[in-house]
Design an enzyme around this catalytic site. Structure first.
Site, PDB file in Angstrom:
ATOM      1  CG  ASP A  64      -2.146   0.856   1.077  1.00  0.00           C
ATOM      2  OD1 ASP A  64      -3.252   0.286   0.987  1.00  0.00           O
ATOM      3  OD2 ASP A  64      -2.012   2.104   1.031  1.00  0.00           O
ATOM      4  CG  ASP A  96       3.018   5.400  -6.108  1.00  0.00           C
ATOM      5  OD1 ASP A  96       1.918   5.010  -6.574  1.00  0.00           O
ATOM      6  OD2 ASP A  96       3.476   6.540  -6.294  1.00  0.00           O
ATOM      7  CE1 TYR A 116     -13.409   3.933  -8.880  1.00  0.00           C
ATOM      8  CE2 TYR A 116     -15.735   3.503  -9.297  1.00  0.00           C
ATOM      9  CZ  TYR A 116     -14.560   3.194  -8.649  1.00  0.00           C
ATOM     10  OH  TYR A 116     -14.523   2.141  -7.757  1.00  0.00           O
ATOM     11  CE  LYS A 135     -12.055   0.811  -9.772  1.00  0.00           C
ATOM     12  NZ  LYS A 135     -10.973  -0.001  -9.175  1.00  0.00           N
ATOM     13  CB  THR A 162     -14.590   1.343   2.208  1.00  0.00           C
ATOM     14  OG1 THR A 162     -14.840   2.071   0.998  1.00  0.00           O
ATOM     15  CG2 THR A 162     -14.839  -0.126   1.979  1.00  0.00           C
TER      16      THR A 162
HETATM   17  P1  NAD Z   1     -10.131   2.730   0.260  1.00  0.00           P
HETATM   18  O1  NAD Z   1      -9.918   4.145  -0.198  1.00  0.00           O
HETATM   19  O2  NAD Z   1     -10.751   2.493   1.604  1.00  0.00           O
HETATM   20  O3  NAD Z   1      -8.742   1.937   0.168  1.00  0.00           O
HETATM   21  C1  NAD Z   1      -7.926   2.029  -0.964  1.00  0.00           C
HETATM   22  C2  NAD Z   1      -6.500   1.682  -0.570  1.00  0.00           C
HETATM   23  O4  NAD Z   1      -5.686   1.851  -1.754  1.00  0.00           O
HETATM   24  C3  NAD Z   1      -5.933   2.637   0.504  1.00  0.00           C
HETATM   25  O5  NAD Z   1      -5.336   1.883   1.544  1.00  0.00           O
HETATM   26  C4  NAD Z   1      -4.906   3.461  -0.265  1.00  0.00           C
HETATM   27  O6  NAD Z   1      -3.792   3.867   0.529  1.00  0.00           O
HETATM   28  C5  NAD Z   1      -4.490   2.484  -1.370  1.00  0.00           C
HETATM   29  N1  NAD Z   1      -3.882   3.171  -2.508  1.00  0.00           N
HETATM   30  C6  NAD Z   1      -4.341   4.292  -3.136  1.00  0.00           C
HETATM   31  N2  NAD Z   1      -3.455   4.682  -4.088  1.00  0.00           N
HETATM   32  C7  NAD Z   1      -2.430   3.797  -4.061  1.00  0.00           C
HETATM   33  C8  NAD Z   1      -1.228   3.677  -4.799  1.00  0.00           C
HETATM   34  N3  NAD Z   1      -0.871   4.587  -5.739  1.00  0.00           N
HETATM   35  N4  NAD Z   1      -0.409   2.638  -4.529  1.00  0.00           N
HETATM   36  C9  NAD Z   1      -0.741   1.734  -3.553  1.00  0.00           C
HETATM   37  N5  NAD Z   1      -1.859   1.803  -2.820  1.00  0.00           N
HETATM   38  C10 NAD Z   1      -2.701   2.830  -3.059  1.00  0.00           C
HETATM   39  O7  NAD Z   1     -10.977   2.022  -0.911  1.00  0.00           O
HETATM   40  P2  NAD Z   1     -11.978   0.754  -0.897  1.00  0.00           P
HETATM   41  O8  NAD Z   1     -13.364   1.280  -0.805  1.00  0.00           O
HETATM   42  O9  NAD Z   1     -11.502  -0.279   0.066  1.00  0.00           O
HETATM   43  O10 NAD Z   1     -11.802   0.273  -2.401  1.00  0.00           O
HETATM   44  C11 NAD Z   1     -10.892  -0.744  -2.775  1.00  0.00           C
HETATM   45  C12 NAD Z   1     -11.109  -1.053  -4.243  1.00  0.00           C
HETATM   46  O11 NAD Z   1     -12.475  -1.425  -4.470  1.00  0.00           O
HETATM   47  C13 NAD Z   1     -10.847   0.146  -5.169  1.00  0.00           C
HETATM   48  O12 NAD Z   1     -10.228  -0.311  -6.362  1.00  0.00           O
HETATM   49  C14 NAD Z   1     -12.245   0.678  -5.459  1.00  0.00           C
HETATM   50  O13 NAD Z   1     -12.306   1.378  -6.686  1.00  0.00           O
HETATM   51  C15 NAD Z   1     -13.034  -0.616  -5.486  1.00  0.00           C
HETATM   52  N6  NAD Z   1     -14.477  -0.460  -5.247  1.00  0.00           N
HETATM   53  C16 NAD Z   1     -14.947   0.081  -4.070  1.00  0.00           C
HETATM   54  C17 NAD Z   1     -16.322   0.210  -3.867  1.00  0.00           C
HETATM   55  C18 NAD Z   1     -16.897   0.778  -2.598  1.00  0.00           C
HETATM   56  O14 NAD Z   1     -18.118   0.994  -2.529  1.00  0.00           O
HETATM   57  N7  NAD Z   1     -16.107   1.016  -1.560  1.00  0.00           N
HETATM   58  C19 NAD Z   1     -17.211  -0.183  -4.875  1.00  0.00           C
HETATM   59  C20 NAD Z   1     -16.702  -0.706  -6.070  1.00  0.00           C
HETATM   60  C21 NAD Z   1     -15.323  -0.831  -6.235  1.00  0.00           C
END
Ligand code: NAD
Length: 249
Positions: free
Chosen positions: A39, A56, A149, A153, A184
């Site tokens: 992360d 990253d 987005y 995706k 989240t």
């Molecule tokens: P979140 O923001 O809670 O967590 C995302 C994590 O990614 C964080 O820990 C952040 O530090 C890390 N991150 C961001 N940029 C980064 C980088 N450049 N390198 C390494 N790590 C990095 O998000 P989430 O809600 O847990 O979502 C996780 C995944 O699920 C994402 O791809 C999101 O698009 C997808 N998603 C989420 C939802 C939702 O409703 N939460 C719905 C559909 C899809």
């Protein structure tokens, strides 16, 4: 012997510090995998996981050195979960700045490609693996609020299918997961917008979900666990939708 569902496998979970990624890491570890959380955040909760690595995903140097170090430390990479992602600007396309576009695509699309590239190098040497890419229901349907987005995706969905076709004969399976609305920090940041439009949007989202509530990170982790494990050994290039019925209506 009662073995775990991913016993003995080495897994890397990008964006595994919090939210859905943290739950995926915990679920894989609970089922016997050696899990490395990768992360951008300098450190996070990784109780039960083997290691935490600051990475990253937008930087090839960062991804390459991390994956080489992980393979050297644990001997292999069997599972890659490309979960790191950001939502980007809440604006119509004509208002988005070039730098906002570049940032979103560098995390959500380039990041998936880079991690795949450097995990595959190791998977090819050990006979295969399973890659799970986190897309979204927004990678399946359009919507007016965060258009880029949806585009990013959608790209993840198609990269999944192309890579599934490319690496099938090498024993590497590649599948995508499409969460609906999950509780989240990311989804909270979208609903933190105080405007009436945002409240109406959140209500519409729930109204459009036949089950009538948001999902939990565990609901997504359960699907990832199946795709990561050998239980899904004949499954590649598929899209697993976990959305309370949102995309069914
Ligand atoms: P979140 O923001 O809670 O967590 C995302 C994590 O990614 C964080 O820990 C952040 O530090 C890390 N991150 C961001 N940029 C980064 C980088 N450049 N390198 C390494 N790590 C990095 O998000 P989430 O809600 O847990 O979502 C996780 C995944 O699920 C994402 O791809 C999101 O698009 C997808 N998603 C989420 C939802 C939702 O409703 N939460 C719905 C559909 C899809």
């Amino acid at each position: 012997m009662n073995e775990g569902r991913v016993q003995g496998k080495v897994a890397v979970v990008t964006g595994g510090a919090r939210g859905i990624g943290a739950e995926i890491g915990a679920a894989l570890a609970a089922q016997g995998a050696t899990v490395v959380v990768a992360d951008l955040a300098p450190a996070g909760d990784y109780t039960g996981r083997a290691a935490y690595r600051q990475v990253d995903v937008t930087s090839e140097e960062s991804v390459r050195t991390a994956f080489d170090d992980i393979a050297a430390a644990y001997g292999r990479i069997d599972i890659l979960v490309n979960n790191a992602g950001v939502t980007g600007p809440i604006k119509p396309a004509h208002e988005v700045e070039e730098k906002e576009f570049d940032f979103l695509f560098s995390v959500d699309v380039k990041g998936v490609w880079l991690a795949t590239k450097h995990a595959v190098r190791h998977m090819l040497g050990t006979g295969g693996g399973s890659i799970v890419n986190m897309s979204s229901i927004y990678g399946l349907v359009g919507g007016a609020r965060i258009p880029l987005y949806h585009a990013a995706k959608g790209a993840v969905r198609m990269m999944t299918k192309a890579d599934a076709a490319t690496y099938a004969k090498s024993g590497i399976r590649v599948n995508s997961v499409h969460p609906g609305s999950i509780e989240t920090e990311l989804s909270k940041s979208l609903s933190a917008d105080p405007s009436p439009e945002a409240a109406a949007y959140a209500q519409r989202m729930l109204d459009s979900t036949p089950m009538g509530h948001r999902g939990s990170p565990r609901d997504i982790a359960n699907g990832v666990l199946y795709l990561a494990s050998d239980e899904s050994r004949f499954v590649t290039g598929t899209e697993l939708v976990i959305d309370g019925g949102y995309s069914a209506v």
